[in-house]
Design a protein around this motif. Structure first.
Motif, PDB file in Angstrom:
ATOM      1  N   ASP A   4       0.844  -1.189   0.000  1.00 40.36           N
ATOM      2  CA  ASP A   4       0.000   0.000   0.000  1.00 40.36           C
ATOM      3  C   ASP A   4       0.887   1.249   0.000  1.00 40.36           C
ATOM      4  OD1 ASP A   4      -1.784   2.050   0.446  1.00 40.36           O
ATOM      5  OD2 ASP A   4      -2.736   1.120   2.199  1.00 40.36           O
ATOM      6  N   ALA A  19       0.264   4.080   0.946  1.00 41.91           N
ATOM      7  CA  ALA A  19       0.049   4.872   2.159  1.00 41.91           C
ATOM      8  C   ALA A  19       1.017   4.505   3.277  1.00 41.91           C
ATOM      9  CB  ALA A  19      -1.392   4.692   2.645  1.00 41.91           C
ATOM     10  N   SER A  59       0.506   9.604   1.631  1.00 39.24           N
ATOM     11  CA  SER A  59      -0.937   9.868   1.559  1.00 39.24           C
ATOM     12  C   SER A  59      -1.217  11.339   1.320  1.00 39.24           C
ATOM     13  CB  SER A  59      -1.621   9.398   2.847  1.00 39.24           C
ATOM     14  OG  SER A  59      -1.545   8.000   2.979  1.00 39.24           O
ATOM     15  N   GLY A  82      -1.302   5.576  -6.236  1.00 40.87           N
ATOM     16  CA  GLY A  82      -2.290   6.356  -5.504  1.00 40.87           C
ATOM     17  C   GLY A  82      -3.030   7.339  -6.393  1.00 40.87           C
TER      18      GLY A  82
END
Length: 601
Positions: free
Chosen positions: A80, A82, A88, A230
């Motif tokens: 991920d 993040a 993020s 993202g």
């Protein structure tokens, strides 16, 4: 190899029967039995199951679950984004910029990693709706890092958001200039984080002390790919776009020596599928392959031999802008023109680097099978560091340093010495040395520095030449790494015990290979060296070898002495590779070392 009185001996390569840093773990026979179904479903002949299991065990993959995961070509596990520090926030800001068609300036570096990383973000932002442009520094005028011109360009164009890729972590002054101009700065970088890093709005760097990212070894292009994940999270063409961008992430990461492990292995596998027809290849890469005459099926080595050198070439000899334009264009005609331009620049780069290497080797006595500096003012040879300076182009310093480091088995610094001003240096080191750590320990003498485990660069004033070399040498010596070049043999056979195609099949089973998961080295004993033909102005040897009665071809770079053993029975250490040339598939040996059979090292 003989050395004259007072000269330092060039270390002779030692043949180790297994990797010294990866001892065999577990029972290969048990692994073979456990993985029988997996190996059979992969199409591997039963006669090779035991050999592959032995190779897996030597690489620390004796656990059946880990081995299955390694062999699973369907594995598409990516972490991920993040989980990266500040990612993020940066992704959210870039998505907002895309939603408002806001201009974003992406600053890269002039090497393959920086250029592909910048191209990844530009392509992802454009696909999402942002107005994204790139700015690449010039090696001679700007050096590494965020260039002053990027700030001026952003101010002139009214850009309020700038992202630096593969640079910026240590650029405190430049980031402050941007902040003073009201420009928000995001940094996506993998270089060492100093005690006081740049005060960017977002510093996405897995080397931060507060980072817990599962795979912190990604290069700048790999981190840009994570940010692109993202940005494109809900894009209707997300899978196609990420497949396309994985090709650029593969090129940058392989060029920057990222281990082909964990999620980078997934990225590389995806990229190779795309290159081989299972996705949409970026038009610039497709044009570059055509202009170079490269033929599929493509393997990882297409990066090192074809793509990365051409992408790097523009930045090595001048302005890297054509390379960025090639990587970001969607126009096939423009891509073809830019690829032809890079092809011509690369030819010039090869000539320039060859001349620089020959001069450096001559000064060090390597061209005469000696190892003693003919000009002590320009060259220093110590057990822990070889350093040499001259008027060579800054763009070829790293290439020269790498080649000499491979030959002498220790860290090598090659410096550009201008008529006035600071020396600019590239350092390359064998596995086991950290260039970044050595530079950090010597920072008091340096104007600028940065690097990774095996490569780095720095600059310092000419009057500190001796002091800087002493400090860097002491830093490398303190690391305690071995300077004896070692060939880690993973499978030893009597020549002809396995057909060459079977050895190539074993290599393909371990693919994709690269740093961290290298092509296996095979030791073949009692091979008849039938004939030798010198090529490349007599610098290299093309060998015809009898392996158990079957004729095989091989190339030994930098080994004209092979001609002395023509007609003899030899033992050799080699890689085995498959390629396509003029439409014909071929399997050949890339011979790293050889000696008369029975001769002791």
């Amino acid at each position: 190899m003989a050395a004259r009185s007072g000269a330092a001996a060039i270390p002779r390569r030692r043949w180790a029967t297994s990797p010294t840093d990866r001892p065999i773990a577990g029972d290969a026979e048990l692994l073979t039995a456990t993985l029988a179904d997996t190996l059979a479903s992969a199409g591997l002949p039963a006669r090779l199951h035991g050999h592959l299991s032995a190779l897996l065990a030597q690489r620390g993959l004796a656990d059946p679950a880990a081995a299955r995961r390694f062999l699973d070509t369907r594995d598409a596990t990516l972490h991920d984004p993040a989980l990266l520090p500040d990612a993020s926030g940066l992704i959210a800001r870039l998505r907002a910029a895309a939603a408002e068609s806001e201009p974003v300036l992406v600053v890269g570096d002039f090497d393959a990693d920086g250029l592909t990383g910048a191209a990844i973000l530009i392509r992802a932002l454009r696909a999402a709706g942002a107005i994204a442009e790139g700015y690449i520094p010039q090696r001679d005028a700007d050096g590494h890092g965020i260039p002053e011109g990027a700030i001026s360009a952003a101010v002139e164009d009214g850009v309020e958001l700038m992202v630096a890729v593969d640079c910026g972590t240590a650029d405190r002054a430049r980031v402050e200039e941007a902040r003073d101009e009201g420009i928000l700065v995001g940094i996506v970088d993998h270089h060492a984080v100093p005690p006081e890093p740049a005060r960017a709005e977002w510093l996405v760097n897995p080397n931060r002390t507060d980072s817990t990212y599962p795979f912190p070894k990604l290069a700048g292009s790999g981190l840009a790919f994570k940010i692109a994940q993202g940005i494109l999270a809900d894009h209707p063409e997300r899978r196609t776009l990420l497949g396309e961008l994985s090709v650029l992430a593969m090129i940058g990461g392989i060029a920057d020596m990222v281990p082909v492990e964990d999620e980078f292995r997934v990225i590389v596998r995806s990229a190779l599928k795309v290159l081989n027809g299972s996705g949409r290849t970026p038009p610039g890469i497709a044009a570059l392959l055509r202009s170079a005459g490269a033929e599929g099926p493509y393997r990882v080595d297409v990066v090192g031999f074809t793509l990365a050198p051409r992408i790097n070439s523009a930045g090595r000899l001048g302005d890297a802008r054509p390379a960025l334009e090639l990587l970001t264009t969607d126009d096939a005609n423009e891509a073809a023109e830019l690829a032809a331009q890079l092809e011509a620049i690369n030819a010039e780069r090869r000539s320039t680097s060859r001349d620089a290497l020959e001069e450096a080797r001559s000064i060090l006595g390597l061209d005469r099978d000696l190892f003693a500096a003919s000009d002590p003012d320009r060259a220093v040879i110590t057990p822990s560091l070889v350093a040499i300076r001259g008027g060579w182009s800054v763009g070829v310093l790293g290439l020269v340093a790498r080649r000499i480091a491979e030959e002498v088995g220790r860290p090598v610094l090659v410096a550009h010495q201008p008529d006035q001003g600071a020396l600019r240096c590239s350092i390359r080191a064998p596995r086991g040395f950290s260039v970044a750590a050595a530079l950090e320990r010597s920072a008091a003498l340096l104007l600028r520095h940065g690097g990774h485990d095996g490569a780095g660069g720095c600059s310092f004033e000419p009057q500190y030449w001796e002091a800087a070399i002493r400090a860097l040498g002491a830093s490398f010596e303190a690391q305690g790494a071995k300077v004896e070049p070692t060939l880690a043999v993973e499978l030893e056979l009597v020549a002809g015990a396995l057909p060459l195609d079977d050895l190539a099949t074993l290599v393909d089973a371990l693919a994709p290979t690269g740093v961290g998961n290298p092509d296996p080295l095979f030791r073949l004993n009692d091979a008849l060296l039938a004939s030798v033909r010198l090529v490349g102005d007599g610098r290299h040897a093309r060998l015809t070898i009898q392996l158990g009665g079957v004729t095989a071809e091989g190339i030994a770079f930098g080994r004209p002495d092979a001609a002395d053993l023509a007609g003899a029975t030899i033992d050799l250490v080699a890689r085995v590779s498959r390629s396509t040339y003029r439409g014909r598939a071929r399997t050949e040996l890339h011979i790293l070392d050889f000696r008369r059979s029975g001769e002791q090292p």
